[in-house]
Design a protein around this motif. Structure first.
Motif, PDB file in Angstrom:
ATOM      1  N   SER A  94      -4.816 133.746  53.561  1.00 16.87           N
ATOM      2  CA  SER A  94      -4.054 133.819  54.799  1.00 16.87           C
ATOM      3  C   SER A  94      -2.634 134.343  54.583  1.00 16.87           C
ATOM      4  O   SER A  94      -1.947 134.631  55.544  1.00 16.87           O
ATOM      5  CB  SER A  94      -3.995 132.435  55.438  1.00 16.87           C
ATOM      6  OG  SER A  94      -3.287 131.549  54.604  1.00 16.87           O
ATOM      7  N   GLY A  95      -2.181 134.429  53.367  1.00 15.35           N
ATOM      8  CA  GLY A  95      -0.828 134.883  53.097  1.00 15.35           C
ATOM      9  C   GLY A  95       0.180 133.754  53.131  1.00 15.35           C
ATOM     10  O   GLY A  95       1.328 133.941  52.776  1.00 15.35           O
ATOM     11  N   GLU A  96      -0.252 132.565  53.552  1.00 13.06           N
ATOM     12  CA  GLU A  96       0.639 131.418  53.549  1.00 13.06           C
ATOM     13  C   GLU A  96       0.721 130.860  52.131  1.00 13.06           C
ATOM     14  O   GLU A  96      -0.242 130.946  51.374  1.00 13.06           O
ATOM     15  CB  GLU A  96       0.114 130.335  54.493  1.00 13.06           C
ATOM     16  CG  GLU A  96       0.125 130.766  55.935  1.00 13.06           C
ATOM     17  CD  GLU A  96      -0.431 129.686  56.843  1.00 13.06           C
ATOM     18  OE1 GLU A  96      -0.499 128.525  56.431  1.00 13.06           O
ATOM     19  OE2 GLU A  96      -0.804 130.033  57.967  1.00 13.06           O
ATOM     20  N   PRO A  97       1.860 130.270  51.767  1.00  9.18           N
ATOM     21  CA  PRO A  97       1.979 129.726  50.413  1.00  9.18           C
ATOM     22  C   PRO A  97       1.075 128.510  50.218  1.00  9.18           C
ATOM     23  O   PRO A  97       0.667 127.863  51.182  1.00  9.18           O
ATOM     24  CB  PRO A  97       3.452 129.329  50.320  1.00  9.18           C
ATOM     25  CG  PRO A  97       3.889 129.145  51.732  1.00  9.18           C
ATOM     26  CD  PRO A  97       3.066 130.090  52.549  1.00  9.18           C
ATOM     27  N   PHE A  98       0.768 128.229  48.959  1.00  9.81           N
ATOM     28  CA  PHE A  98      -0.031 127.059  48.589  1.00  9.81           C
ATOM     29  C   PHE A  98       0.638 125.808  49.119  1.00  9.81           C
ATOM     30  O   PHE A  98       1.839 125.626  48.976  1.00  9.81           O
ATOM     31  CB  PHE A  98      -0.150 126.999  47.067  1.00  9.81           C
ATOM     32  CG  PHE A  98      -1.051 125.916  46.571  1.00  9.81           C
ATOM     33  CD1 PHE A  98      -2.423 126.041  46.692  1.00  9.81           C
ATOM     34  CD2 PHE A  98      -0.535 124.784  45.978  1.00  9.81           C
ATOM     35  CE1 PHE A  98      -3.264 125.049  46.225  1.00  9.81           C
ATOM     36  CE2 PHE A  98      -1.373 123.788  45.514  1.00  9.81           C
ATOM     37  CZ  PHE A  98      -2.739 123.935  45.627  1.00  9.81           C
ATOM     38  N   MET A  99      -0.136 124.960  49.770  1.00  9.98           N
ATOM     39  CA  MET A  99       0.426 123.746  50.358  1.00  9.98           C
ATOM     40  C   MET A  99       0.852 122.769  49.268  1.00  9.98           C
ATOM     41  O   MET A  99       0.195 122.628  48.255  1.00  9.98           O
ATOM     42  CB  MET A  99      -0.613 123.073  51.251  1.00  9.98           C
ATOM     43  CG  MET A  99      -0.955 123.878  52.479  1.00  9.98           C
ATOM     44  SD  MET A  99      -2.282 123.152  53.433  1.00  9.98           S
ATOM     45  CE  MET A  99      -1.682 121.514  53.717  1.00  9.98           C
ATOM     46  N   GLY A 100       1.934 122.085  49.513  1.00 17.52           N
ATOM     47  CA  GLY A 100       2.406 121.075  48.576  1.00 17.52           C
ATOM     48  C   GLY A 100       2.157 119.685  49.109  1.00 17.52           C
ATOM     49  O   GLY A 100       1.500 119.506  50.120  1.00 17.52           O
ATOM     50  N   PRO A 101       2.691 118.703  48.420  1.00 16.45           N
ATOM     51  CA  PRO A 101       2.472 117.329  48.845  1.00 16.45           C
ATOM     52  C   PRO A 101       3.129 117.065  50.196  1.00 16.45           C
ATOM     53  O   PRO A 101       4.048 117.778  50.571  1.00 16.45           O
ATOM     54  CB  PRO A 101       3.133 116.513  47.743  1.00 16.45           C
ATOM     55  CG  PRO A 101       4.042 117.447  47.030  1.00 16.45           C
ATOM     56  CD  PRO A 101       3.545 118.831  47.264  1.00 16.45           C
ATOM     57  N   PRO A 102       2.696 116.052  50.932  1.00 12.93           N
ATOM     58  CA  PRO A 102       1.603 115.141  50.579  1.00 12.93           C
ATOM     59  C   PRO A 102       0.242 115.793  50.777  1.00 12.93           C
ATOM     60  O   PRO A 102       0.016 116.515  51.742  1.00 12.93           O
ATOM     61  CB  PRO A 102       1.787 113.964  51.538  1.00 12.93           C
ATOM     62  CG  PRO A 102       2.466 114.553  52.724  1.00 12.93           C
ATOM     63  CD  PRO A 102       3.320 115.683  52.202  1.00 12.93           C
ATOM     64  N   TRP A 103      -0.637 115.524  49.840  1.00 18.51           N
ATOM     65  CA  TRP A 103      -1.975 116.098  49.867  1.00 18.51           C
ATOM     66  C   TRP A 103      -2.844 115.328  50.848  1.00 18.51           C
ATOM     67  O   TRP A 103      -2.603 114.163  51.131  1.00 18.51           O
ATOM     68  CB  TRP A 103      -2.594 116.022  48.468  1.00 18.51           C
ATOM     69  CG  TRP A 103      -1.688 116.515  47.405  1.00 18.51           C
ATOM     70  CD1 TRP A 103      -1.013 115.763  46.488  1.00 18.51           C
ATOM     71  CD2 TRP A 103      -1.296 117.861  47.160  1.00 18.51           C
ATOM     72  NE1 TRP A 103      -0.249 116.555  45.689  1.00 18.51           N
ATOM     73  CE2 TRP A 103      -0.389 117.849  46.072  1.00 18.51           C
ATOM     74  CE3 TRP A 103      -1.617 119.077  47.739  1.00 18.51           C
ATOM     75  CZ2 TRP A 103       0.180 119.009  45.566  1.00 18.51           C
ATOM     76  CZ3 TRP A 103      -1.043 120.225  47.225  1.00 18.51           C
ATOM     77  CH2 TRP A 103      -0.158 120.184  46.159  1.00 18.51           C
ATOM     78  N   ALA A 104      -3.876 115.983  51.346  1.00 19.14           N
ATOM     79  CA  ALA A 104      -4.870 115.287  52.159  1.00 19.14           C
ATOM     80  C   ALA A 104      -5.690 114.392  51.239  1.00 19.14           C
ATOM     81  O   ALA A 104      -5.826 114.670  50.050  1.00 19.14           O
ATOM     82  CB  ALA A 104      -5.779 116.300  52.850  1.00 19.14           C
ATOM     83  N   VAL A 105      -6.221 113.317  51.767  1.00 10.98           N
ATOM     84  CA  VAL A 105      -7.047 112.418  50.955  1.00 10.98           C
ATOM     85  C   VAL A 105      -8.349 112.130  51.698  1.00 10.98           C
ATOM     86  O   VAL A 105      -8.366 111.998  52.910  1.00 10.98           O
ATOM     87  CB  VAL A 105      -6.310 111.101  50.609  1.00 10.98           C
ATOM     88  CG1 VAL A 105      -6.035 110.282  51.848  1.00 10.98           C
ATOM     89  CG2 VAL A 105      -7.092 110.286  49.600  1.00 10.98           C
ATOM     90  N   GLU A 106      -9.410 112.097  50.937  1.00 11.28           N
ATOM     91  CA  GLU A 106     -10.731 111.731  51.448  1.00 11.28           C
ATOM     92  C   GLU A 106     -11.266 110.619  50.551  1.00 11.28           C
ATOM     93  O   GLU A 106     -11.050 110.633  49.349  1.00 11.28           O
ATOM     94  CB  GLU A 106     -11.696 112.923  51.393  1.00 11.28           C
ATOM     95  CG  GLU A 106     -11.369 114.022  52.351  1.00 11.28           C
ATOM     96  CD  GLU A 106     -11.655 113.654  53.801  1.00 11.28           C
ATOM     97  OE1 GLU A 106     -12.570 112.856  54.055  1.00 11.28           O
ATOM     98  OE2 GLU A 106     -10.939 114.168  54.666  1.00 11.28           O
ATOM     99  N   TRP A 107     -11.948 109.684  51.148  1.00 15.59           N
ATOM    100  CA  TRP A 107     -12.599 108.593  50.420  1.00 15.59           C
ATOM    101  C   TRP A 107     -14.102 108.778  50.567  1.00 15.59           C
ATOM    102  O   TRP A 107     -14.591 109.023  51.664  1.00 15.59           O
ATOM    103  CB  TRP A 107     -12.216 107.246  51.018  1.00 15.59           C
ATOM    104  CG  TRP A 107     -10.787 106.864  50.834  1.00 15.59           C
ATOM    105  CD1 TRP A 107      -9.742 107.326  51.566  1.00 15.59           C
ATOM    106  CD2 TRP A 107     -10.252 105.959  49.886  1.00 15.59           C
ATOM    107  NE1 TRP A 107      -8.579 106.746  51.123  1.00 15.59           N
ATOM    108  CE2 TRP A 107      -8.866 105.901  50.095  1.00 15.59           C
ATOM    109  CE3 TRP A 107     -10.799 105.176  48.884  1.00 15.59           C
ATOM    110  CZ2 TRP A 107      -8.025 105.099  49.333  1.00 15.59           C
ATOM    111  CZ3 TRP A 107      -9.958 104.377  48.124  1.00 15.59           C
ATOM    112  CH2 TRP A 107      -8.593 104.340  48.341  1.00 15.59           C
ATOM    113  N   THR A 108     -14.845 108.641  49.460  1.00 17.52           N
ATOM    114  CA  THR A 108     -16.295 108.621  49.604  1.00 17.52           C
ATOM    115  C   THR A 108     -16.659 107.351  50.364  1.00 17.52           C
ATOM    116  O   THR A 108     -15.861 106.415  50.460  1.00 17.52           O
ATOM    117  CB  THR A 108     -17.008 108.634  48.236  1.00 17.52           C
ATOM    118  OG1 THR A 108     -16.668 107.449  47.530  1.00 17.52           O
ATOM    119  CG2 THR A 108     -16.653 109.880  47.433  1.00 17.52           C
ATOM    120  N   GLU A 109     -17.861 107.319  50.897  1.00 19.80           N
ATOM    121  CA  GLU A 109     -18.297 106.144  51.656  1.00 19.80           C
ATOM    122  C   GLU A 109     -18.191 104.870  50.822  1.00 19.80           C
ATOM    123  O   GLU A 109     -17.704 103.847  51.283  1.00 19.80           O
ATOM    124  CB  GLU A 109     -19.753 106.344  52.094  1.00 19.80           C
ATOM    125  CG  GLU A 109     -19.957 106.273  53.571  1.00 19.80           C
ATOM    126  CD  GLU A 109     -21.403 106.511  53.929  1.00 19.80           C
ATOM    127  OE1 GLU A 109     -22.194 105.549  53.858  1.00 19.80           O
ATOM    128  OE2 GLU A 109     -21.706 107.653  54.290  1.00 19.80           O
TER     129      GLU A 109
END
Length: 97
Positions: free
Chosen positions: A2-17
Motif C-alpha cells: 500500500s505504500g504505507e510504512p510498517f505499523m509499529g506498536p501497539p501491535w494487534a493481539v489475537e488469542w487462540t480459543e
C-alpha cells in the motif's frame, strides 16, 4: 503493498480459543498480572526484545516466544506475525500454577 510504512506498536493481539479460555479462568489478580506483561510485549518496539520474553528455542530467535508473569509462576507463549498491514501477536498457550 500500500505504500504505507510498517505499523509499529501497539501491535494487534489475537488469542487462540484455548488460550482465551485459560486466560478467562485465571483468578482476577493473576489475569491482571498476565495482561500487564502482555501490554509490555504489545507496546515494545520489537515484541521479541523486552525484559519479559525469551525465545522458546535459541536456534530460532524469531520464532515462538514465551513471556513470564507472577514471578515465573505463569507464562504465555506467543508468536509475532510480521506483515505489511496489521502485524499481530498471537497468544496460543497460557499456563499458571
Amino acid at each position: 503493498m500500500s505504500g504505507e510504512p510498517f505499523m509499529g506498536p501497539p501491535w494487534a493481539v489475537e488469542w487462540t480459543e484455548r488460550a482465551a479460555r485459560d486466560r478467562d479462568a485465571l483468578p482476577p489478580h493473576v489475569r491482571a498480572l498476565c495482561l500487564d506483561v502482555l501490554v509490555e510485549v504489545l507496546t515494545a518496539r520489537n515484541p521479541y526484545v523486552n525484559e519479559f520474553s525469551e525465545p522458546l528455542r535459541s536456534s530460532d530467535p524469531k520464532g515462538d516466544h514465551s513471556a513470564h508473569f507472577d514471578d515465573g509462576r505463569g507464562w504465555f507463549e506467543f508468536n509475532f506475525i510480521r506483515r505489511e498491514t496489521e502485524p499481530q501477536i498471537v497468544v496460543y498457550e497460557l499456563f499458571w500454577q
